[in-house]
Motif scaffolding. Structure first.
Motif, PDB file in Angstrom:
ATOM      1  N   UNK A  65      58.800  13.804  17.198  1.00 46.71           N
ATOM      2  CA  UNK A  65      59.211  13.326  18.517  1.00 46.71           C
ATOM      3  C   UNK A  65      58.460  14.129  19.573  1.00 46.71           C
ATOM      4  N   UNK A  66      57.904  13.443  20.567  1.00 47.23           N
ATOM      5  CA  UNK A  66      57.212  14.122  21.656  1.00 47.23           C
ATOM      6  C   UNK A  66      58.073  14.024  22.907  1.00 47.23           C
ATOM      7  N   UNK A  67      58.507  15.173  23.399  1.00 45.71           N
ATOM      8  CA  UNK A  67      59.368  15.203  24.585  1.00 45.71           C
ATOM      9  C   UNK A  67      58.502  15.218  25.837  1.00 45.71           C
ATOM     10  N   UNK A  68      58.665  14.210  26.681  1.00 43.59           N
ATOM     11  CA  UNK A  68      57.916  14.127  27.937  1.00 43.59           C
ATOM     12  C   UNK A  68      58.754  14.772  29.043  1.00 43.59           C
ATOM     13  N   UNK A  69      58.472  16.047  29.303  1.00 37.14           N
ATOM     14  CA  UNK A  69      59.278  16.775  30.281  1.00 37.14           C
ATOM     15  C   UNK A  69      58.751  16.528  31.697  1.00 37.14           C
ATOM     16  N   UNK A  70      59.627  16.517  32.702  1.00 36.43           N
ATOM     17  CA  UNK A  70      59.203  16.155  34.063  1.00 36.43           C
ATOM     18  C   UNK A  70      58.507  17.264  34.841  1.00 36.43           C
ATOM     19  N   UNK A  71      58.628  18.524  34.393  1.00 35.20           N
ATOM     20  CA  UNK A  71      58.024  19.667  35.081  1.00 35.20           C
ATOM     21  C   UNK A  71      58.599  19.863  36.485  1.00 35.20           C
ATOM     22  N   UNK A  72      59.851  19.473  36.662  1.00 40.53           N
ATOM     23  CA  UNK A  72      60.493  19.600  37.970  1.00 40.53           C
ATOM     24  C   UNK A  72      61.366  20.852  38.089  1.00 40.53           C
ATOM     25  N   UNK A  73      61.855  21.355  36.971  1.00 39.05           N
ATOM     26  CA  UNK A  73      62.612  22.611  36.940  1.00 39.05           C
ATOM     27  C   UNK A  73      62.837  22.964  35.483  1.00 39.05           C
ATOM     28  N   UNK A  74      63.165  24.220  35.223  1.00 39.22           N
ATOM     29  CA  UNK A  74      63.479  24.621  33.853  1.00 39.22           C
ATOM     30  C   UNK A  74      64.672  23.829  33.334  1.00 39.22           C
ATOM     31  N   UNK A  75      65.695  23.634  34.182  1.00 43.60           N
ATOM     32  CA  UNK A  75      66.893  22.913  33.757  1.00 43.60           C
ATOM     33  C   UNK A  75      66.567  21.461  33.415  1.00 43.60           C
ATOM     34  N   UNK A  76      65.750  20.817  34.258  1.00 37.56           N
ATOM     35  CA  UNK A  76      65.402  19.421  33.993  1.00 37.56           C
ATOM     36  C   UNK A  76      64.595  19.285  32.703  1.00 37.56           C
ATOM     37  N   UNK A  77      63.637  20.183  32.529  1.00 39.16           N
ATOM     38  CA  UNK A  77      62.797  20.127  31.330  1.00 39.16           C
ATOM     39  C   UNK A  77      63.629  20.386  30.072  1.00 39.16           C
TER      40      UNK A  77
END
Length: 257
Positions: A65-77
């Protein structure tokens, strides 16, 4: 008496054979029991860079699984990665590149995380922010991480992207990556992690010896502190997960065992 002795000998041999075959089967099952892998990208890129690593692992039977993180905050990612872990059907190898190392550390206490792989990635301790490590060794001259813009976003200098981020990739590919980059919220780097399960879960670290974005001295110091099993890839850049997919996949496979 000879007949009884012969029967006992045959019975003993049969028992040993059964025990031996059971041990081998158990060992094989244990070696192959972790089949889930979650891959987390870092700053300035997205999950598509994992394609060749993904191909190698899936061909070997792993569920990736590849997680596409938003890079908006540590909590969001971290929230995105937690959701990816929730969807796994069992023990999982959690892999992070660069900033993704901080993210996987934040979620490392998740019950399904069996081992952690840091691909030229930050590995902070509980209560530490990424910025703590950024200043522990000089920034290399090729490094192209820019100061935050007026919106608090950090980009990588397009003119330095090839030499600073992806020196072992073709120039055209590096420029495409620069023009397709995802910025990261600067505040992310200053947010402390709240968990660091690498203290009690196996961890593995990959050090590209020609990384210009994170000084290899920083990587070696972090991985030495954690007791991670370290693999150094000579001449590899910060984009090692793209330029050396087989070597990176080999470390992930090792972590699955």
């Amino acid at each position: 008496m000879k007949t009884i002795s012969k029967k006992l000998s045959l019975l003993f041999s049969a028992v040993i054979a059964v025990l031996f075959s059971t041990t081998i089967a158990t060992a094989q099952t244990t070696a192959a029991k972790i089949k889930n892998v979650v891959l987390v990208h870092g700053a300035f890129v997205d999950g598509s860079g994992w394609k060749e690593v993904y191909d190698i692992l899936t061909k070997k039977g792993y569920r990736v699984t590849i997680a596409q993180i938003p890079l908006t905050s540590l909590q969001d990612d971290a929230a995105v990665v937690k959701k990816a872990l929730d969807r796994q059907d069992g023990a999982t190898v959690l892999v992070g590149h660069s900033w993704g190392g901080t993210v996987i550390t934040e979620v490392s206490a998740h019950a399904k995380v069996a081992s952690l792989v840091y691909v030229t990635a930050f590995q902070p301790d509980n209560g530490e922010a990424t910025t703590k490590w950024l200043g522990t060794a000089p920034a290399l001259p090729e490094n192209g991480i820019l100061p935050p813009d007026k919106d608090g976003l950090v980009y990588y200098d397009r003119e330095k992207f090839h030499k600073g981020f992806a020196a072992d990739l073709p120039h055209e590919q590096a420029i495409f990556m620069a023009d397709a980059q995802k910025p990261i919220a600067a505040a992310s780097f200053g947010t402390p992690v709240t968990a660091a399960a690498w203290h009690n879960k196996p961890s593995f670290g990959i050090v590209p010896t020609a990384d210009k974005s994170i000084n290899p001295i920083i990587l070696r110091n972090m991985y030495q502190r954690s007791g991670a099993a370290v693999t150094e890839i000579k001449g590899a850049s910060h984009a090692v997960f793209i330029s050396h997919p087989k070597e990176v996949a080999d470390v992930i496979i090792a972590a699955s065992r």
